[in-house]
Design a protein around this motif. Structure first.
Motif, short mmCIF file in Angstrom:
data_model
loop_
_atom_site.label_atom_id
_atom_site.label_comp_id
_atom_site.label_asym_id
_atom_site.label_seq_id
_atom_site.Cartn_x
_atom_site.Cartn_y
_atom_site.Cartn_z
N PRO A 5 0.83 -1.21 0.00
CA PRO A 5 0.00 0.00 0.00
C PRO A 5 0.86 1.26 0.00
O PRO A 5 1.90 1.32 0.67
N ARG A 6 0.43 2.28 -0.74
CA ARG A 6 1.16 3.54 -0.81
C ARG A 6 0.38 4.71 -0.24
O ARG A 6 0.95 5.72 0.13
N ARG A 7 -0.94 4.58 -0.19
CA ARG A 7 -1.79 5.68 0.25
C ARG A 7 -2.52 5.37 1.55
O ARG A 7 -3.18 6.23 2.11
N ALA A 8 -2.41 4.14 2.03
CA ALA A 8 -3.26 3.68 3.14
C ALA A 8 -2.94 4.34 4.47
O ALA A 8 -3.84 4.52 5.30
N GLY A 9 -1.69 4.69 4.72
CA GLY A 9 -1.33 5.31 5.99
C GLY A 9 -1.77 4.48 7.17
O GLY A 9 -1.42 3.29 7.27
N PRO A 10 -2.55 5.05 8.10
CA PRO A 10 -2.97 4.32 9.30
C PRO A 10 -3.90 3.14 9.00
O PRO A 10 -4.16 2.33 9.88
N LEU A 11 -4.38 3.05 7.76
CA LEU A 11 -5.25 1.94 7.39
C LEU A 11 -4.46 0.69 7.02
O LEU A 11 -5.01 -0.41 6.93
N GLU A 12 -3.15 0.83 6.84
CA GLU A 12 -2.34 -0.29 6.36
C GLU A 12 -2.40 -1.53 7.24
O GLU A 12 -2.52 -2.66 6.72
N PRO A 13 -2.34 -1.43 8.58
CA PRO A 13 -2.43 -2.64 9.41
C PRO A 13 -3.75 -3.40 9.20
O PRO A 13 -3.76 -4.64 9.27
N VAL A 14 -4.83 -2.68 8.94
CA VAL A 14 -6.11 -3.34 8.69
C VAL A 14 -6.04 -4.13 7.39
O VAL A 14 -6.45 -5.29 7.31
#
Length: 264
Positions: A224-233
């Protein structure tokens, strides 16, 4: 001349196509309201019996779910060698259409959408229903509602899954082997949908066949490149081993953290 179905529903215009049929905007002349009718042709011969059985199952499973995040089913009619599922009409865009028009969405907006969608999915699972075709085209966005639609591939939890069902780019790895009728498989599709919403592409390269998907799944997901804090999900939902995949409860906790991070 307008077509009238079951002496009650006046068809207006087609508004979309689901996994198993065309969806029409219509008018319920008895209750004086707009509705949506999903038109499902019945094939000739003995195949019609199996198709009818599947459509009745779809309508019954969706109708027993009562949640503002799940499209409401009102009725089932049969006429002119077709079955018609009568549903609430939503003036809405699908998530797919939204992404085509606006491009990838911000992580906090995707997390908020994900929380509402997950709440609807948990309601379906708690009711013993596995959707089996979660994807952006089956998610409707209207006002503050995020609505899960099209239960054409849905199955009771624990039922033998048999042949593969669903859309290749959003299918869990185990679904390739006919084991897609589980909560865990729905959670993978949910994760792939969130990934598409925030990244603007699918986790693995775009595929249109089972063979291509099987090949793509041998490698790692796109970082992921745009997910930021959403990446762990995303990473937790897209674990290839369903036993290691995030549960709905775990995903809910992580999505709430994205909200807290965005508010800080």
């Amino acid at each position: 001349m307008s077509t009238i179905v079951d002496n009650r529903y006046k068809l207006a215009s087609p508004v979309g196509r689901g996994a198993t049929g065309v969806v029409w905007r219509a008018y319920d002349m008895l209750l004086d309201r707009e509705v949506a009718l999903k038109e499902i042709p019945l094939p000739p011969g003995p195949d019609a019996v199996e198709r009818r059985r599947r459509v009745v199952r779809e309508a019954r499973m969706a109708a027993r779910l009562s949640h503002r995040g799940i499209v409401t089913v009102h009725n089932l009619a049969e006429e002119a060698e077709r079955l018609w599922i009568v549903m609430e009409f939503l003036e809405a865009l699908t998530l797919h259409d939204t992404l085509v028009q606006a491009g990838p969405l911000p992580a906090d907006l995707v997390a908020a959408m994900g929380r509402r969608l997950l709440d609807a999915l948990r309601h379906a699972h708690d009711g013993g229903v596995i959707h089996r075709d979660i994807k952006p085209a089956n998610i409707m966005l209207t006002g503050d509602r995020v609505v899960l639609a099209d239960f054409g591939f849905a199955a009771p939890e624990g039922a033998a899954s048999g042949s593969m069902r669903g859309t290749p780019a959003f299918l869990a790895p185990e679904a390739l082997h006919g084991r897609g009728g589980t909560r865990e498989a729905d959670m993978w599709s949910f994760g792939a949908t969130l990934y598409m919403a925030v990244e603007g592409q699918t986790p693995f390269r775009t595929v249109n066949s089972m063979a291509a998907l099987a090949e793509a799944l041998r490698g790692p997901a796109r970082a992921p490149r745009r997910a930021g804090p959403l990446e762990p999900v995303l990473r937790g939902l897209l674990r290839k081993d369903p036993r290691a995949r995030l549960s709905a409860e775990q995903a809910s906790v992580l999505l709430a953290r994205v909200r807290c991070t965005s508010a800080a």
